[in-house]
Structures are given as C-alpha cells and as structure tokens.
Design a protein around this motif. Structure first.
Motif, mmCIF file in Angstrom:
data_model
loop_
_atom_site.group_PDB
_atom_site.id
_atom_site.type_symbol
_atom_site.label_atom_id
_atom_site.label_comp_id
_atom_site.label_asym_id
_atom_site.label_seq_id
_atom_site.Cartn_x
_atom_site.Cartn_y
_atom_site.Cartn_z
ATOM 1 N N GLY A 20 0.662 -1.539 0.258
ATOM 2 C CA GLY A 20 -0.095 -0.227 0.396
ATOM 3 C C GLY A 20 0.956 1.601 -0.618
ATOM 4 N N VAL A 21 2.267 1.070 0.213
ATOM 5 C CA VAL A 21 2.787 2.653 0.155
ATOM 6 C C VAL A 21 2.902 2.781 -1.262
ATOM 7 N N ASP A 22 2.721 4.182 -1.698
ATOM 8 C CA ASP A 22 3.274 4.218 -2.418
ATOM 9 C C ASP A 22 4.001 5.755 -3.082
ATOM 10 N N ILE A 23 4.814 6.089 -3.650
ATOM 11 C CA ILE A 23 5.595 6.842 -3.889
ATOM 12 C C ILE A 23 6.060 7.400 -4.998
ATOM 13 N N ASP A 24 5.531 8.647 -5.000
ATOM 14 C CA ASP A 24 6.065 9.598 -6.538
ATOM 15 C C ASP A 24 7.453 10.055 -6.997
ATOM 16 N N GLU A 25 7.328 8.996 -7.810
ATOM 17 C CA GLU A 25 8.636 8.882 -8.806
ATOM 18 C C GLU A 25 9.812 10.026 -8.613
ATOM 19 N N LYS A 26 8.840 11.225 -8.701
ATOM 20 C CA LYS A 26 10.072 12.348 -8.459
ATOM 21 C C LYS A 26 11.158 12.361 -7.643
ATOM 22 N N LYS A 27 10.519 11.476 -6.833
ATOM 23 C CA LYS A 27 10.742 11.851 -4.845
ATOM 24 C C LYS A 27 11.911 11.336 -5.068
ATOM 25 N N TRP A 28 11.832 9.215 -5.790
ATOM 26 C CA TRP A 28 11.984 8.467 -5.773
ATOM 27 C C TRP A 28 13.996 8.556 -6.857
ATOM 28 N N ASN A 29 13.254 9.826 -7.531
ATOM 29 C CA ASN A 29 14.530 9.138 -8.212
ATOM 30 C C ASN A 29 15.166 10.663 -7.674
ATOM 31 N N ILE A 30 14.695 11.616 -7.225
ATOM 32 C CA ILE A 30 15.527 12.908 -6.203
ATOM 33 C C ILE A 30 16.290 11.770 -4.783
ATOM 34 N N PHE A 31 15.976 11.203 -4.571
ATOM 35 C CA PHE A 31 16.551 10.471 -3.513
ATOM 36 C C PHE A 31 17.695 9.363 -3.848
ATOM 37 N N ARG A 32 17.277 8.972 -5.254
ATOM 38 C CA ARG A 32 18.474 7.972 -5.185
ATOM 39 C C ARG A 32 19.486 8.645 -6.202
ATOM 40 N N GLU A 33 19.482 9.903 -6.146
ATOM 41 C CA GLU A 33 20.307 10.354 -6.748
ATOM 42 C C GLU A 33 21.004 11.617 -5.813
ATOM 43 N N THR A 34 20.762 11.721 -4.731
ATOM 44 C CA THR A 34 21.225 12.860 -3.162
ATOM 45 C C THR A 34 21.948 11.709 -2.596
ATOM 46 N N LEU A 35 21.280 10.231 -2.756
ATOM 47 C CA LEU A 35 22.264 9.113 -2.055
ATOM 48 C C LEU A 35 23.612 9.034 -3.009
ATOM 49 N N ALA A 36 23.379 8.503 -4.128
ATOM 50 C CA ALA A 36 24.674 8.526 -5.242
ATOM 51 C C ALA A 36 25.506 9.522 -4.978
ATOM 52 N N LEU A 37 25.074 11.315 -4.558
ATOM 53 C CA LEU A 37 26.499 12.087 -4.290
ATOM 54 C C LEU A 37 26.821 11.480 -3.477
ATOM 55 N N MET A 38 26.683 11.074 -2.340
ATOM 56 C CA MET A 38 27.356 10.146 -1.364
ATOM 57 C C MET A 38 27.460 9.389 -1.440
ATOM 58 N N ASN A 39 28.176 9.095 -2.789
ATOM 59 C CA ASN A 39 28.959 7.487 -3.063
ATOM 60 C C ASN A 39 28.253 6.196 -2.360
ATOM 61 N N VAL A 40 26.914 6.353 -2.102
ATOM 62 C CA VAL A 40 25.728 4.967 -1.943
ATOM 63 C C VAL A 40 24.839 4.958 -2.614
ATOM 64 N N ASP A 41 25.267 3.664 -3.385
ATOM 65 C CA ASP A 41 24.324 3.355 -4.840
ATOM 66 C C ASP A 41 22.868 2.584 -4.447
ATOM 67 N N VAL A 42 22.008 3.039 -5.028
ATOM 68 C CA VAL A 42 20.597 2.297 -4.483
ATOM 69 C C VAL A 42 19.845 1.836 -5.483
ATOM 70 N N ASP A 43 19.531 0.594 -5.142
ATOM 71 C CA ASP A 43 18.642 -0.033 -6.003
ATOM 72 C C ASP A 43 17.852 0.583 -6.383
ATOM 73 N N ASP A 44 17.762 0.629 -8.113
ATOM 74 C CA ASP A 44 16.877 1.296 -8.457
ATOM 75 C C ASP A 44 15.106 1.020 -8.468
ATOM 76 N N THR A 45 14.538 -0.694 -7.757
ATOM 77 C CA THR A 45 14.256 -1.396 -7.586
ATOM 78 C C THR A 45 13.655 -0.892 -6.020
ATOM 79 N N LEU A 46 12.423 -0.811 -5.990
ATOM 80 C CA LEU A 46 11.692 -0.329 -4.434
ATOM 81 C C LEU A 46 11.327 -1.663 -4.110
ATOM 82 N N LEU A 47 11.479 -2.472 -3.632
ATOM 83 C CA LEU A 47 11.156 -3.772 -3.497
ATOM 84 C C LEU A 47 10.104 -4.192 -2.127
#
Length: 322
Positions: free
Chosen positions: A272-299
């Motif tokens: 039932g959790v629904d995440i806005d795609e734009k927010k999800w991409n910003i989250f992944r990009e922010t972590l990537a700048l911190m050298n953290v590789d986030v899986d592209d799929t929400l599991l």
C-alpha cells in the motif's frame, strides 16, 4: 511511479473479461522469464504477459487474486498457494533459509543433528521466517543460543513493538544532528522513558568481546498527530552495515546499507505504500552524490531479512546444495 512494492503481477496484454474477472482467485504457471522484469504466464488456458519486480523461474506455480485498478489489471499473489522464488516464507525451505542466514552472519554450518535442532526451533517461532532466521543467526554470532519464545520476543521488539507511553514529542522531523544526539545520547530523560524492551535490546547489543556484531537501538516518538517508530541495527568492523526500519502509522519502510568503499543500499516498503517517482529519483540521486548506490527498484518488505541487502541471492545460491 517506481516499481510497485506489493507482490503483484501487472498483466500487460489482457482486458477484463468473462475468463479473468476482478476478484477471481486463479493459478498460473511461469512459462518463460523475459527481459526487463517480464514473464509469460499460462493461466485459464491462455498465455499472458505480465511484469513484476519479483524473482521467479520457468516452471514455478503461482496463485493470486485478480484486481482492477486505474493502472490496469493485476494479479495480487497469495502467500498460501505460490511455489516460486518470491518471498512467501511459509513455502521456503527453513533449512535453506537458516543456512543462508548463518552464511550471511559469518557462521559455519553445523552438523546434521544440530542443524535439525535449529531448523525445528525456527519452525516453532512465529513471524517472517526469513527475518527470524537472520535474527537467530545474529544472536548465535553473539554467543547466545535463544529458545523459540525468546527469539520471537526479540523479533517482536525489532518489529515496531512497544506501547510508546511516555515517548518524547517531535514538533517537526528532526535534522541529522538532532537525530544523532538521540541515537547516541544516554540522558536521564531517555532512561525514564525507556521500557523494559529497550533495556533488553541494550543488553543484547552490549555483549563483551562482540564489538563487530550488531547493535540494536529503538526510538518511539510522537510526530504531529501520529507516532513514529524507528529501529536501527548497526554493525561495526571491517564491513560495516546499517539497517533502519521506519514504522509511520500504517506505512513501513526499510533501508539496508552495507559496505564502506562501495556502499550499497536496498529500500523496501510495505503493501500500500505509494512513492512519487520524482521524489524517488531525487532520493537516489542525492545518495549517489554521497557515494551510496541505491537499487533502482523499490522492493516488497517481505523479501528483506531485516539486516543487509541481498537475502534473495544468498538463498538462491544455496538452493540445490543443501
């Protein structure tokens, strides 16, 4: 939107009809695994194409309820009747789950008699067997040999349990420094609001001579009109790891990180959790700048062992070997 986190197949080449109607419970067999998370299913005498983030192999049998949404027709998988490599823990071999958990905890496999005893204990313990198996292995790594009741109790504490009475109130979400102070502090106020569950988790965390194993910390706070529960698992040592589970009302999120030089993160969420795609991409990009590789799929959270990413792969690697 990111890939749906609930255990569903999106049927991408079928319309609602007499042979497959919303509410129907049907069985299907995986005929073929296609690229990009697509599968070919044999269902009700028809060959269907479906898309899912779950892991299956050709020949697996699944069972689910047909659902109609504004995004199309879905097959919501039912735990009781599917025989695949997705999570339903009641269908996975407890011995394989336990051996995978022992391997991920850095422990050797035990002899046949001891393995049978541990598997029998795991079968007596309620809760997600994938999660409980990993917790069992980590408690063994601390030198403990818990019984089923104790293991079940600790799992409950780490799964959002506790009444939250007397917990502090956050007028707004804390910044990183405030949250760090709450996690690392040991103030008199914290001592007064801590319940016996928190005391037990502290005792389990602080085992003499086991500084490279997991430490547990829990925070229960009132935020706005609701209650926020956070469970932290922190592993120090050569290969550090961090697991954060957040219970926000009916929503559950889990963030599993591992590694120092190349940090990997997997993100899990409850049904039932629904995440806005734009927010999800910003989250992944922010972590990537911190050298953290986030899986592209929400599991789906049922596929998490609650400690480190990759439990699916570890278990699949052991299938057919034990």
């Amino acid at each position: 939107m990111p890939v749906p986190v609930s255990e569903k197949f999106h049927l991408i080449n079928i319309n609602t009809g007499d042979r497959l109607r919303p509410g129907d419970v049907v069985s299907a067999r995986i005929k073929a695994v296609l690229p990009n998370g697509r599968f070919r299913l044999y269902c009700n005498g028809r060959i269907l194409t479906a898309k899912s983030s779950l892991t299956f192999r050709a020949g697996d049998l699944i069972r689910g309820r047909v659902e109609q949404t504004d995004r199309g027709l879905f097959l919501h998988l039912l735990t009781g009747g599917s025989k695949g490599n997705r999570d339903p823990s009641s269908l996975e071999m407890p011995k394989i789950m336990l051996f995978a958990a022992l391997m991920r905890a850095g422990l050797p496999f035990s002899g046949d008699a001891e393995a049978q005893r541990r598997v029998a204990l795991l079968n007596r313990t309620r809760g997600s067997q994938r999660r409980v198996a990993r917790l069992y292995a980590e408690l063994l790594a601390k030198g403990s040999d818990p019984g089923a009741a104790f293991l079940e109790s600790v799992d409950g504490m780490l799964s959002g349990g506790g009444d939250g009475q007397g917990s502090k109130h956050w007028p707004s979400s804390p910044d990183s420094e405030e949250l760090q102070g709450e996690l690392c502090g040991d103030s008199a106020e914290d001592s007064e609001t801590a319940d016996k569950s928190d005391t037990l988790l502290t005792l389990i965390s602080n085992v003499p001579g086991k500084n490279d194993t997991w430490m547990f910390k829990r925070l229960i706070r009132q935020l706005g009109e609701g209650e926020l529960r956070m469970v932290w698992k922190i592993r120090h040592g050569i290969n550090p790891a961090l697991a954060l589970t957040v219970y926000d009302g009916e929503r559950t999120f889990e963030f599993l990180m591992e590694g120092l030089e190349k940090t990997q993160m997997a993100v899990y969420a409850g049904d039932g959790v629904d995440i806005d795609e734009k927010k999800w991409n910003i989250f992944r990009e922010t972590l990537a700048l911190m050298n953290v590789d986030v899986d592209d799929t929400l599991l789906p959270i049922g596929r998490s062992d609650g400690f480190t990413p990759g439990s699916d792969k570890a278990q699949q690697d052991l299938e057919g070997r034990v």
